[in-house]
Scaffold this active site. Sequence first.
Site, PDB file in Angstrom:
ATOM      1  N   ASP A  71      41.015  32.886  48.700  1.00  0.00           N
ATOM      2  CA  ASP A  71      41.735  32.746  47.437  1.00  0.00           C
ATOM      3  C   ASP A  71      43.164  33.257  47.583  1.00  0.00           C
ATOM      4  O   ASP A  71      43.535  33.814  48.629  1.00  0.00           O
ATOM      5  CB  ASP A  71      41.005  33.497  46.300  1.00  0.00           C
ATOM      6  CG  ASP A  71      40.373  34.802  46.763  1.00  0.00           C
ATOM      7  OD1 ASP A  71      40.871  35.389  47.742  1.00  0.00           O
ATOM      8  OD2 ASP A  71      39.388  35.234  46.152  1.00  0.00           O
ATOM      9  N   ASP A  97      31.978  42.209  38.410  1.00  0.00           N
ATOM     10  CA  ASP A  97      31.461  41.259  37.418  1.00  0.00           C
ATOM     11  C   ASP A  97      30.705  40.101  38.062  1.00  0.00           C
ATOM     12  O   ASP A  97      30.383  39.122  37.394  1.00  0.00           O
ATOM     13  CB  ASP A  97      32.609  40.724  36.544  1.00  0.00           C
ATOM     14  CG  ASP A  97      33.648  39.931  37.340  1.00  0.00           C
ATOM     15  OD1 ASP A  97      33.490  39.773  38.571  1.00  0.00           O
ATOM     16  OD2 ASP A  97      34.624  39.455  36.725  1.00  0.00           O
ATOM     17  N   HIS A 151      31.779  38.143  40.561  1.00  0.00           N
ATOM     18  CA  HIS A 151      32.542  37.026  41.118  1.00  0.00           C
ATOM     19  C   HIS A 151      32.461  37.022  42.642  1.00  0.00           C
ATOM     20  O   HIS A 151      32.348  38.070  43.272  1.00  0.00           O
ATOM     21  CB  HIS A 151      34.009  37.013  40.632  1.00  0.00           C
ATOM     22  CG  HIS A 151      34.884  38.112  41.143  1.00  0.00           C
ATOM     23  ND1 HIS A 151      35.736  38.834  40.331  1.00  0.00           N
ATOM     24  CD2 HIS A 151      35.090  38.618  42.395  1.00  0.00           C
ATOM     25  CE1 HIS A 151      36.408  39.703  41.057  1.00  0.00           C
ATOM     26  NE2 HIS A 151      36.031  39.603  42.296  1.00  0.00           N
ATOM     27  N   GLU A 155      35.102  33.655  38.452  1.00  0.00           N
ATOM     28  CA  GLU A 155      34.745  34.642  37.445  1.00  0.00           C
ATOM     29  C   GLU A 155      33.537  34.154  36.628  1.00  0.00           C
ATOM     30  O   GLU A 155      33.179  32.969  36.680  1.00  0.00           O
ATOM     31  CB  GLU A 155      35.945  34.870  36.513  1.00  0.00           C
ATOM     32  CG  GLU A 155      37.189  35.418  37.213  1.00  0.00           C
ATOM     33  CD  GLU A 155      37.086  36.904  37.558  1.00  0.00           C
ATOM     34  OE1 GLU A 155      35.976  37.408  37.803  1.00  0.00           O
ATOM     35  OE2 GLU A 155      38.151  37.558  37.611  1.00  0.00           O
TER      36      GLU A 155
HETATM   37  C1  F6R Z   1      38.786  38.635  47.860  1.00  0.00           C
HETATM   38  C2  F6R Z   1      37.941  38.095  46.805  1.00  0.00           C
HETATM   39  C3  F6R Z   1      37.181  38.953  45.874  1.00  0.00           C
HETATM   40  C4  F6R Z   1      36.753  40.308  46.425  1.00  0.00           C
HETATM   41  C5  F6R Z   1      36.081  41.133  45.336  1.00  0.00           C
HETATM   42  C6  F6R Z   1      35.653  42.495  45.844  1.00  0.00           C
HETATM   43  O1  F6R Z   1      39.362  37.601  48.627  1.00  0.00           O
HETATM   44  O2  F6R Z   1      37.857  36.924  46.717  1.00  0.00           O
HETATM   45  O3  F6R Z   1      36.031  38.245  45.450  1.00  0.00           O
HETATM   46  O4  F6R Z   1      35.890  40.105  47.500  1.00  0.00           O
HETATM   47  O5  F6R Z   1      36.919  41.269  44.250  1.00  0.00           O
HETATM   48  O6  F6R Z   1      36.791  43.224  46.193  1.00  0.00           O
HETATM   49  P1  F6R Z   1      36.645  44.634  46.922  1.00  0.00           P
HETATM   50  O7  F6R Z   1      36.024  44.341  48.224  1.00  0.00           O
HETATM   51  O8  F6R Z   1      38.041  45.140  47.046  1.00  0.00           O
HETATM   52  O9  F6R Z   1      35.775  45.468  46.051  1.00  0.00           O
END
Ligand code: F6R
Length: 260
Positions: free
Chosen positions: A66, A135, A137, A142
């Site tokens: 992303d 959440d 995702h 989301e």
């Molecule tokens: C990152 C992404 C997100 C993260 C998620 C967890 O490219 O797409 O889905 O993997 O927000 O983030 P952390 O690992 O920082 O808790």
Amino acid sequence: MEVIIATLDELARLAAGAIEKLVRSRPDAVLGLATGCSPLPIYDELVRRHVEEGLSFAQATAFTLDEYVGLPAEHPERYLNVIEHEIAERVDFAPGAVHGPDGLAVDLEAACAAYDEAISAAGGIDLQILGIGTDGHVGFNEPGSSLASRTRIKTLTEQTRADNARFFAGDLDAVPQHCLTQGLGTIMQARHIVLIATGRAKADAIHQLVEGPVSAMWPAAILQHHPHVTVLIDNAAASRLQLADYFRSTYAAKPAWQGV
Ligand code: F6R
């Protein structure tokens, strides 16, 4: 779905081991790379194997999950820059081998379609690393995301923006509101998905991913429909799993040579 509950060091070794096995058997493998904190120990372990054991990514290709919309090209939190910094420039990916959705494109919808096409043209993703949001995702799909979605523009939830403010010196206003993300349908096409999560804050999301109903309220639960998913979690992230003891005993009985 294989769920492994272990220490962070062991989780990182398992994920790096799966990537190493892939890249040594097929040097031109296509990797899917996630940003965020969770995969960093995996990237550190890959760097160690590159430096100490000659693991090479010279012929590999990578696609990020992303990208924020509108962050300037040189911004340190632009995900393509994060991936360059955390893994790509620390190993030997060829110049231009790491791709990301173009969050600065004039036509963002066309950029999303082009990204899905680029993944397909590369032969699809062999191994996708994922984190998970509090959440539920994956990527930035989301709650409420279409379970069949392709790469597209999404609006980040306030919770995700608050979670990610730590990367912007705690300044919530600096966190972009929009992103481009591989869709759930895109992610589901990866041949092997390795999701890593640690800490109590991820326990609800992990419970829903592994044991919840498949629902757009917890988008990661779509992975229950994927034939080859490995979920790597620590004790805290496993703390809401009803099946935790079963997963622990299954892993304890697994031959060490088998890998993930
Ligand atoms: C990152 C992404 C997100 C993260 C998620 C967890 O490219 O797409 O889905 O993997 O927000 O983030 P952390 O690992 O920082 O808790």
